[in-house]
Design an enzyme around this catalytic site. Structure first.
Site, mmCIF file in Angstrom:
data_model
loop_
_atom_site.group_PDB
_atom_site.id
_atom_site.type_symbol
_atom_site.label_atom_id
_atom_site.label_comp_id
_atom_site.label_asym_id
_atom_site.label_seq_id
_atom_site.Cartn_x
_atom_site.Cartn_y
_atom_site.Cartn_z
ATOM 1 N N ASN A 56 1.409 -0.192 -7.231
ATOM 2 C CA ASN A 56 0.113 -0.306 -6.548
ATOM 3 C C ASN A 56 -0.873 0.744 -7.043
ATOM 4 O O ASN A 56 -2.078 0.492 -7.101
ATOM 5 C CB ASN A 56 0.302 -0.247 -5.021
ATOM 6 C CG ASN A 56 0.525 1.153 -4.495
ATOM 7 O OD1 ASN A 56 -0.416 1.894 -4.228
ATOM 8 N ND2 ASN A 56 1.787 1.533 -4.341
ATOM 9 N N SER A 79 1.844 5.412 -1.730
ATOM 10 C CA SER A 79 3.005 6.287 -1.517
ATOM 11 C C SER A 79 2.666 7.757 -1.760
ATOM 12 O O SER A 79 3.545 8.570 -2.024
ATOM 13 C CB SER A 79 4.172 5.851 -2.416
ATOM 14 O OG SER A 79 3.746 5.718 -3.759
ATOM 15 N N HIS A 133 11.506 -0.439 -1.172
ATOM 16 C CA HIS A 133 11.284 -1.616 -2.009
ATOM 17 C C HIS A 133 12.241 -2.766 -1.698
ATOM 18 O O HIS A 133 12.090 -3.860 -2.240
ATOM 19 C CB HIS A 133 11.411 -1.227 -3.488
ATOM 20 C CG HIS A 133 10.546 -0.052 -3.839
ATOM 21 N ND1 HIS A 133 11.064 1.211 -4.034
ATOM 22 C CD2 HIS A 133 9.213 0.055 -3.991
ATOM 23 C CE1 HIS A 133 10.073 2.046 -4.293
ATOM 24 N NE2 HIS A 133 8.942 1.371 -4.277
ATOM 25 N N GLU A 193 11.449 -3.936 -6.302
ATOM 26 C CA GLU A 193 11.142 -4.939 -5.285
ATOM 27 C C GLU A 193 11.454 -6.343 -5.794
ATOM 28 O O GLU A 193 12.032 -7.168 -5.078
ATOM 29 C CB GLU A 193 9.679 -4.848 -4.859
ATOM 30 C CG GLU A 193 9.337 -5.857 -3.775
ATOM 31 C CD GLU A 193 7.855 -5.946 -3.466
ATOM 32 O OE1 GLU A 193 7.404 -7.049 -3.082
ATOM 33 O OE2 GLU A 193 7.146 -4.931 -3.605
ATOM 34 N N HIS A 242 10.948 -4.303 -11.779
ATOM 35 C CA HIS A 242 10.536 -3.565 -10.588
ATOM 36 C C HIS A 242 11.594 -3.753 -9.500
ATOM 37 O O HIS A 242 12.108 -4.850 -9.310
ATOM 38 C CB HIS A 242 9.169 -4.046 -10.107
ATOM 39 C CG HIS A 242 8.548 -3.151 -9.062
ATOM 40 N ND1 HIS A 242 8.906 -3.211 -7.733
ATOM 41 C CD2 HIS A 242 7.606 -2.178 -9.163
ATOM 42 C CE1 HIS A 242 8.204 -2.309 -7.054
ATOM 43 N NE2 HIS A 242 7.421 -1.669 -7.900
ATOM 44 N N CYS A 266 0.782 4.132 3.321
ATOM 45 C CA CYS A 266 0.713 2.925 4.137
ATOM 46 C C CYS A 266 1.804 3.020 5.201
ATOM 47 O O CYS A 266 2.636 3.924 5.189
ATOM 48 C CB CYS A 266 0.915 1.687 3.274
ATOM 49 S SG CYS A 266 2.548 1.622 2.482
ATOM 50 N N THR A 282 4.679 -7.491 -3.453
ATOM 51 C CA THR A 282 3.670 -7.093 -2.471
ATOM 52 C C THR A 282 2.615 -6.136 -3.022
ATOM 53 O O THR A 282 1.581 -5.937 -2.382
ATOM 54 C CB THR A 282 4.343 -6.410 -1.264
ATOM 55 O OG1 THR A 282 5.002 -5.220 -1.694
ATOM 56 C CG2 THR A 282 5.333 -7.346 -0.582
ATOM 57 N N CYS A 315 10.455 -1.849 3.482
ATOM 58 C CA CYS A 315 9.189 -2.147 4.146
ATOM 59 C C CYS A 315 9.301 -3.515 4.826
ATOM 60 O O CYS A 315 9.748 -4.483 4.198
ATOM 61 C CB CYS A 315 8.055 -2.160 3.131
ATOM 62 S SG CYS A 315 6.475 -2.696 3.846
#
Length: 319
Positions: free
Chosen positions: A230, A273, A79, A131, A129, A17, A170, A101
């Site tokens: 993801n 990723s 993250h 993030e 996590h 992405c 996200t 990001c």
């Protein structure tokens, strides 16, 4: 596809992405500009191949900033990081390059704004996590993690007049997140929505692409690492939408030939990723086993790009 042969449905979009592309390029440009070693806090992105490749080029991955020599260059991963991490880097006089990001940064900014306006925030995400840790660190006193459906019951009670809003990690499953939010609404009738969807465009697009081919595949192979949220969601989405078996792998050699019993059509995709070279190796592996009729199924085309950190952008040309 042929009616009798062995087929591969290749989901698109897949792979890198814009946020991952920016993060990896940030490290590569830092190596070019400053030379090795470049330090990176945590994994720059959750992909084993990317981390191993950058390590060979002189990148040193650390868990925390106190492992970085004073005055050195450190890159913050895609993250995102909490204010405490930024402060720690500043105290050690590190030269920080932020590869967070922009879509994660957007959620950080939402947390700061809602906290400033007197809200408590229900953050839908996975405990531990990176993030989530960075996002919650923006306002730890008012952010409450809701991890899965089970997390709804564990969420605290609030006074009736307390302003509440939900935000999310996200990289979650869109369907599962909406299921959790529906349960949160029952528990908190005054719960407000975020100003815009927090689940990133690329996460959603890859899930939509998997849904488009899942019913037509007996087997789905998702290329991605085990710590990639993801990528793991793509396995779940495939199984929820009609695929009989789905597996997450880093490399083609991890494929088990026993998975192919009774399989005429294999779906292939990759997490956000994952470099395309790893997907090509899977397609080649499948071709060697007779799955040589490949059809790409495209559900949307992605055109989003993000600028590099200012210190790494090429100088503007005069005139």
């Amino acid at each position: 596809m042929t009616s009798t042969g062995k087929n591969v449905l290749l989901a698109a979009p897949r792979g890198y992405c814009a946020g991952v592309d920016r993060a990896v390029e940030t490290v590569e440009k830092a190596l070019e500009k400053y030379g090795a070693p470049i330090y990176v806090r945590k994994e720059i992105v959750h992909n084993k191949y990317v981390v191993e490749t950058l390590s060979k080029r002189g990148v040193i991955f650390v868990e925390e900033t106190d492992e970085v020599p004073e005055g050195a260059h450190v890159v913050f991963s895609a993250h995102g990081v909490s204010p405490a991490v930024r402060e720690s880097a500043q105290q050690r006089q590190l030269i920080a390059l932020d590869a967070s990001c922009p879509l994660v940064t957007k959620v950080h900014n939402e947390v700061k704004r809602f906290a400033r306006d007197g809200y408590h925030i229900l953050l839908v995400g996975h405990e531990g996590h990176e993030e989530v840790e960075g996002t919650a660190g923006e306002a730890p006193d008012v952010v409450h993690l809701v991890d899965g459906v089970e997390g709804v019951d564990a969420a605290p009670q609030f006074p009736e007049d307390q302003k509440l809003v939900w935000l999310s990690q996200t990289t979650l499953s869109v369907d599962e997140t909406m299921e959790i939010v529906a349960l949160l609404r029952k528990k908190y009738p005054n719960l407000e929505d975020p100003p815009s969807d927090d689940i990133c465009y690329a996460t959603q697009n890859r899930q939509v692409a998997v849904k488009a081919i899942a019913e037509k595949c007996e087997l789905m192979i998702v290329v991605g690492s085990q710590n990639s949220s993801n990528s793991k969601r793509l396995v779940e989405v495939a199984l929820q939408n009609g695929t009989r078996g789905a597996h997450l792998i880093d490399y083609a050699h991890q494929i088990d030939d026993a998975w192919f019993d009774g399989v005429t059509t294999v779906g292939v995709t990759s997490g956000a990723s994952v470099p395309e070279i790893l997907v090509r190796e899977v397609v080649e592996y499948l071709a060697e086993r007779g799955y040589d009729n490949v059809e790409q199924v495209t559900t949307t085309t992605e055109t989003i790009t993000f600028a590099l950190p200012r210190d790494l952008r090429p100088p503007r040309q005069a005139g």
